[in-house]
Scaffold this active site. Structure first.
Site, PDB file in Angstrom:
ATOM      1  N   ASP A 214       0.844  -1.066  -0.040  1.00 39.58           N
ATOM      2  CA  ASP A 214       0.105  -0.025   0.170  1.00 39.58           C
ATOM      3  C   ASP A 214       0.881   1.551   0.022  1.00 39.58           C
ATOM      4  OD1 ASP A 214      -2.841   1.086   0.362  1.00 39.58           O
ATOM      5  OD2 ASP A 214      -2.130   1.818   2.175  1.00 39.58           O
ATOM      6  N   GLU A 265      14.381 -15.454   0.733  1.00 30.90           N
ATOM      7  CA  GLU A 265      14.618 -16.461   1.580  1.00 30.90           C
ATOM      8  C   GLU A 265      13.574 -17.547   1.422  1.00 30.90           C
ATOM      9  OE1 GLU A 265      14.185 -14.658   5.508  1.00 30.90           O
ATOM     10  OE2 GLU A 265      16.037 -13.090   4.880  1.00 30.90           O
TER      11      GLU A 265
HETATM   12  O1  TEU Z   1      -4.522   3.924  -1.687  1.00 30.92           O
HETATM   13  C1  TEU Z   1      -3.932   5.212  -2.071  1.00 30.92           C
HETATM   14  C2  TEU Z   1      -4.830   6.144  -2.214  1.00 30.92           C
HETATM   15  O2  TEU Z   1      -4.611   7.110  -1.643  1.00 30.92           O
HETATM   16  C3  TEU Z   1      -5.547   6.425  -3.561  1.00 30.92           C
HETATM   17  O3  TEU Z   1      -5.901   5.419  -4.162  1.00 30.92           O
HETATM   18  C4  TEU Z   1      -6.747   7.142  -3.100  1.00 30.92           C
HETATM   19  O4  TEU Z   1      -7.374   6.503  -2.221  1.00 30.92           O
HETATM   20  C5  TEU Z   1      -7.733   7.607  -4.236  1.00 30.92           C
HETATM   21  O5  TEU Z   1      -6.910   8.377  -4.963  1.00 30.92           O
HETATM   22  C6  TEU Z   1      -8.772   8.328  -3.855  1.00 30.92           C
HETATM   23  O6  TEU Z   1      -8.894   9.357  -2.876  1.00 30.92           O
HETATM   24  C7  TEU Z   1      -4.438   3.117  -0.675  1.00 30.92           C
HETATM   25  C8  TEU Z   1      -5.523   2.246  -0.487  1.00 30.92           C
HETATM   26  O7  TEU Z   1      -5.777   1.287  -1.773  1.00 30.92           O
HETATM   27  C9  TEU Z   1      -6.720   2.987   0.112  1.00 30.92           C
HETATM   28  O8  TEU Z   1      -7.701   2.194  -0.032  1.00 30.92           O
HETATM   29  C10 TEU Z   1      -6.457   3.510   1.267  1.00 30.92           C
HETATM   30  O9  TEU Z   1      -7.312   4.365   1.823  1.00 30.92           O
HETATM   31  C11 TEU Z   1      -5.076   4.415   1.388  1.00 30.92           C
HETATM   32  O10 TEU Z   1      -3.992   3.825   0.332  1.00 30.92           O
HETATM   33  C12 TEU Z   1      -4.724   4.626   2.652  1.00 30.92           C
HETATM   34  O11 TEU Z   1      -4.163   3.487   3.277  1.00 30.92           O
END
Ligand code: TEU
Length: 551
Positions: A214, A265
């Site tokens: 993420d 690993e």
């Molecule tokens: O997403 C990264 C992120 O911030 C974007 O996909 C954003 O959610 C989009 O532009 C809409 O605003 C990841 C995850 O996929 C997301 O669900 C999480 O909210 C975010 O990280 C934080 O962990």
């Protein structure tokens, strides 16, 4: 020029179709929220669909302020989803069916309920504050914005849990690029690095085949925390703007090299997938160099407007960028963060789309969006590399565009004070049975978000019995993709024109022609033997359709 994908033994992800499971909304064995046992119960459905692997969004202990992307304990399944034993059983049951399992890893931030952050709150001078980004000062430390709206800094004493707590007078600020319940970790601290290497091993020891990382471009910040002076941007730089101090810093790559070594690993068959919203495909390629991650989501493809020139360019550029580092290209049309393809592609302006659609917003052309989404899926399944399918795309599900604001949970909705609807509309519980309460999502029919009425006729059981349904199309599509080795074939560069015409070549079989139309129809050559078509037609290929055929 020929475009091609390289192959390497053991690296199963290079040709894989990877299905994204959003566990809250996939299937429930008990209450209104989906769970791991619910997933186990649907593995045969996924096997029949023809996918090679699943990626499961976070199921760890979490207060669910950001639907599980706020992790309080990285080594434990949240009781809402089941137990650690259920996770092991899920991995085993998937492996028995030949399916790989990728789990989600959220290293940019923890939940504010994580033991580290709780200790940091209690202890203003303590070492735990060095695990995050705490700063003194009357003024906010800099101008960075949260992706979900408003400032990226909160003062400890301004937290809603401050009154009456030991930290009620603590004026330090802490950084959170997302919600204030998601404090950013300080990756300059070796303790953070050691902890995550250990967490990776914890899940590798339980048999997982890889991790989706993420916000992979966010871990390292410019230590000086300089002002950014540009609009809140998720990507690495907009237009001529310089590289932001909080995204895509070169230091992130050292972390992924360390992780690659950890995965190695366990053997050469463990995957790391980057969720990196960077501006240039050439930047993205840096995340998938041979000693870093295995592949990266191709958000350029997802964000490309549905027109012939844009598609031709993004496909060529994606293949070239990933080929330059020997990595497989991925094809991504949807996920849990964007408006579902069937709705997004019916809007007057196509591309990434808005952050959610409300009943008062511009509504998509439902039929057009549906046709285009299926055409785009038929096209992407023909391209070399790996493809991602978000749960429900195989049913042609639309976005829920009439959700009441009172049921919304996305922090983006709250932090923008409703200016953005947010992502709840693409996270609706799946319809499994047309005639059951809650369309068969859970035993009682309870669902954590309401389902729109259209989901009834799109339920999986109704589609399975219908030879003209999207589900039947996807089953044929994925079977043909595998049978014909489309993921490892060579492609020509298509000619200019109103439609795309690719020829997929692989020794030992006939060439497969792939046509995707946009605003104009196209001729189907006489004698063409159709293998897959995004919707029924005879003779002329209608606009917004795709077909595979041999001659
Ligand atoms: O997403 C990264 C992120 O911030 C974007 O996909 C954003 O959610 C989009 O532009 C809409 O605003 C990841 C995850 O996929 C997301 O669900 C999480 O909210 C975010 O990280 C934080 O962990």
């Amino acid at each position: 020029m020929l475009l091609h994908a390289q192959s390497a033994p053991g690296q199963w992800w290079r040709e894989a179709v990877i299905y994204q499971i959003y566990p809250r909304s996939f299937a429930s064995s008990a209450g209104p929220i989906g769970d791991l046992r619910g997933i186990i119960g649907k593995l045969d459905y996924l096997k029949d669909l023809g996918v090679d692997a699943v990626w499961i969004s976070p199921f760890y202990v979490s207060p669910q302020k950001d639907a599980g992307y706020d992790v309080a304990d990285y080594r434990r399944v949240d009781p809402m989803f089941g137990t650690n034993d259920d996770a092991v059983a899920l991995v085993r049951a998937a492996h028995e069916r030949g399916l790989k399992v990728i789990v989600d890893m959220v290293p940019n931030h923890t939940s504010d309920q994580h033991a580290w952050f709780q200790a940091a709150l209690r202890n203003p001078g303590g070492p735990e504050r060095e695990l995050y980004w705490f700063r003194e000062g009357e003024e906010i430390p800099n101008d960075w914005g949260s992706i979900f709206g408003k400032a990226a800094w909160t003062r400890v004493c301004d937290r809603s849990d401050a009154p009456g707590s030991p930290w009620e007078h603590d004026k330090q600020w802490y950084l959170h690029l997302f919600d204030s319940s998601q404090p950013d970790l300080n990756w300059d601290n070796p303790a953070v690095r050691a902890e995550f290497r250990d967490i990776l091993r914890f899940w590798l020891d339980r048999g997982v085949d890889g991790f989706r990382i993420d916000v992979a471009h966010g871990l390292v910040k410019d230590k000086a925390l300089p002002n950014w002076n540009y609009e809140v941007a998720m990507v690495s730089g907009i237009g001529d703007a310089p590289r932001p101090p909080h995204w895509n810093q070169p230091g992130v790559h050292e972390i992924y090299r360390e992780w690659r070594a950890v995965l190695d690993e366990y053997g050469p068959d463990r995957a790391l997938v980057a969720e990196a919203w960077v501006d240039e495909l050439t930047d993205l390629a840096n995340y998938v160099r041979p000693d870093e991650m295995s592949q990266a989501f191709n958000f350029d493809f997802l964000c490309t407007p549905f027109d012939v020139d844009s598609y031709r360019a993004v496909i060529a550029d994606s293949l070239a960028a990933m080929d330059s580092v020997g990595a497989p290209t991925t094809w991504v049309l949807s996920n849990h963060d964007v408006v579902r393809a069937a709705s997004r592609m019916g809007l007057p302006v196509t591309g990434k789309g808005p952050n959610g659609i409300r009943s008062t917003d511009t509504q998509p052309d439902v039929e057009l969006g549906f046709d285009r989404a299926l055409a785009a899926h038929v096209l992407q399944a023909a391209l070399p590399g790996s493809c991602y399918i978000y749960q429900g795309e195989e049913l042609g599900l639309p976005e829920h565009m009439a959700l009441d604001d009172s049921v919304r949970e996305d922090p983006a909705f709250f932090r923008t004070e409703g200016a953005e609807a947010g992502r709840d509309g693409c996270r609706i519980p799946m319809p499994w049975q047309a005639d059951a309460p809650g369309y068969g999502f859970s035993p009682s029919g309870a669902t954590w978000l309401p389902q729109p009425k259209e989901y009834g006729k799109l339920a999986a059981d109704a589609q399975a019995a219908d030879p003209a349904s999207p589900l039947t199309l996807f089953r044929t599509l994925l079977a043909e993709r595998k049978r014909l080795g489309m993921a490892r074939a060579e492609l020509n560069e298509p000619e200019e024109g109103h439609h795309l015409h690719y020829i997929s070549r692989l020794a030992g079989r006939d060439d497969v022609h792939v046509i995707c139309t946009f605003d104009e129809p196209a001729e189907l050559p006489a004698g063409a033997k159709i293998l897959v078509q995004s919707r029924p037609f005879a003779g002329v290929i209608p606009p917004n359709a795709a077909v595979w055929y041999t001659l």
